[in-house]
Scaffold this active site. Sequence first.
Site, mmCIF file in Angstrom:
data_model
loop_
_atom_site.group_PDB
_atom_site.id
_atom_site.type_symbol
_atom_site.label_atom_id
_atom_site.label_comp_id
_atom_site.label_asym_id
_atom_site.label_seq_id
_atom_site.Cartn_x
_atom_site.Cartn_y
_atom_site.Cartn_z
ATOM 1 N N ARG A 1 11.294 3.503 0.590
ATOM 2 C CA ARG A 1 12.211 3.924 -0.469
ATOM 3 C C ARG A 1 13.092 2.656 -0.795
ATOM 4 O O ARG A 1 13.684 2.691 -2.037
ATOM 5 C CB ARG A 1 13.062 5.119 0.009
ATOM 6 N N GLU B 1 18.153 20.617 -8.929
ATOM 7 C CA GLU B 1 16.820 19.840 -9.048
ATOM 8 C C GLU B 1 16.001 20.438 -10.294
ATOM 9 O O GLU B 1 15.237 19.673 -10.841
ATOM 10 C CB GLU B 1 16.067 19.608 -7.756
ATOM 11 N N PHE C 1 12.769 19.129 -2.174
ATOM 12 C CA PHE C 1 13.554 19.751 -3.317
ATOM 13 C C PHE C 1 12.929 19.547 -4.632
ATOM 14 O O PHE C 1 12.684 20.443 -5.575
ATOM 15 C CB PHE C 1 15.137 19.152 -3.276
ATOM 16 N N HIS D 1 12.094 10.722 1.759
ATOM 17 C CA HIS D 1 11.855 11.835 2.836
ATOM 18 C C HIS D 1 10.777 12.769 2.757
ATOM 19 O O HIS D 1 11.031 13.780 2.779
ATOM 20 C CB HIS D 1 13.327 12.647 2.670
ATOM 21 N N ARG E 1 11.165 8.008 4.486
ATOM 22 C CA ARG E 1 12.561 7.808 4.592
ATOM 23 C C ARG E 1 12.562 6.471 5.592
ATOM 24 O O ARG E 1 13.398 5.419 5.336
ATOM 25 C CB ARG E 1 13.218 8.783 5.453
#
Lengths: 299, 318
Positions: B9, B57, B82, B108, B166
Amino acid sequence: MEEKKKTVLKDYEALGDFALQLRRDTVRMIRNAGHGHIGGALGLADFMAVLYGGGMTSDPSRIDDPDRDRLVLSNGHTCAVWYAALARKGFLSLESLSSFRRMGSPLQGHPARKMLPGIVETSTGPLGQGLSVANGIAMSMKLRGSRGRVYCVLGDGELQEGQVWEAAMTSSHYHLDNLLVFINYNNLQIDGPVDAVMKIDPLIERFQAFGWHAVEIDGNDIPSIVETLEICGNKSGLPSVIIGRTKMGKGVPFMEDKAEWHGSCPSDIQTAEALTALGLSEKFQDFPLPEAWKAGETA
Amino acid sequence: MYAGNKAMREAFGDALVDLGAENKKIVVLTADLTDAVKVTAFKNAFPERFFQMGIKESDMIGTAAGMAIDGFVPFTTTFAVFATSLANQAVRVSVGYNQANVKIATSHGGMCVGADGATHQSFEDIALMRLIPGMTVLVPCDANEAYKATRAAAEMNGPVYLRLGRIPTPVITGTETPFVPGRAVTLRDGGDVAIIAAGMMVSAALEASDRLAGEGIRARVINMHTIKPLDKDAVLKAAGECGSLVTAEEHSVIGGLGSACADLLVRESPVPLAMVGVQDTFGESGEPQEILEKYGLTSSDICENVRHVLNKKTRRDL
């Protein structure tokens, strides 16, 4: 150019006739398809007539114009009346209306962007999604300094979807005064009256609390629609919502205010009766239909 | 380029800043996770092209679709679970069916979100995104590849799902390692068995290959950084030359890389195949290493599965 646009908008008789033509087209399209969502579409005809009668800029020869106005029909099931307006304005051929909901047709049962690029801005059908996309287009147009506006039509029952309220926050948070929402509030959804299924009122207060300029009008009254569009177009810094009180099945007495006409198809006899109610006059020139169906029409 | 241990990330955030300077059409949307998805630098560099969307979202993805339709190149950013499960209907219609040029980038991804536990672990996301017609699914294996994948996503026209992890993971590719979407990279040659891995499991696959070498087993390691479109040639070539395969992914064995390979093999060239991944279960809180061990996502698990398929292959040959 501007002067001409206003003249068209204020010709209420012409707009009324345009709305009747759209209703006739809607009834015939759904009869021809054998199925479709007729009630909400008939109620939306007056707003569509005002939009495509000059309320929004729409020019079929300039569908690539980055400053064109856009329409997002979030309650996609009412698309028959939209397709009719598009055909009457020259975006689609009149003949194409007879292909509605049939295999291979660009006129899908719910609007499909990939079938009509530059005309259908976004595919809609699953309720609650259109306002988010309309916001995105409005944000993008602001970002690139476009003068165009985004019109978004929502159904009343659709307001029960949570994403609508997520999107309503975004519209006011980003001051989308280039966005104008029309709620086709006929107070009926598939399972019955909206209040009985899941209350959405007090709607004006709810939108105001979300930071909107909100007005309620008779959504089948063309002069009111025209006047309100003009006022809403001048609200700086605020998104606008017109809560249009409409009649499901408007213009066809036996369909009016009846939830069962949300998604039913009229019989041949009912179709003839509906067309009579919508005005048998030489000023209406109905789109051509395949021969097979014409035979059935008179039966 | 990155070295040592680095979170994908972080590289994603760096790539976005570079892209933002080069391409004025790049916009970034986030759902209250600016720092977690590493787009703070983009926000600071290009505030007018950064959109905070709040904790919603579905609306974020629908809004991004609208911006894409009007000509921008939006990256939506949030946690994998999400963007893919929660907002699936928006992904399906507003992005997928519209063929909107939206890049759904997530941090994540996988089991290694750590102590947040089962609700935040994402091991169905690749399956869900594979199901969307026209969606490209990129799963880089390290920070360098995450940087390249971000740039590749921006250059492609059409919806892309970009799945990032992550935690810091070993950097195993370099500047010279090619990255072409849809074309797998063979990191190690070998003819006894092929380990096809994606994401952070690629480094586990390399480790497994080293250990297997000690047992006299020559294991090919393929980095399948694009799950869709799958590099069919690479899979079939490995099946033909090695005669047995093991897939490894930080994802459910249902619907991900393993399923994609199995689906292809059973139609074209059946060979013994074993899948390392999350079995049909939810996860739990724990340190990343503890989770990897408990849920069978280590190099040891890969080695064990390699021995299993080799045994099957041998029996089949008899």
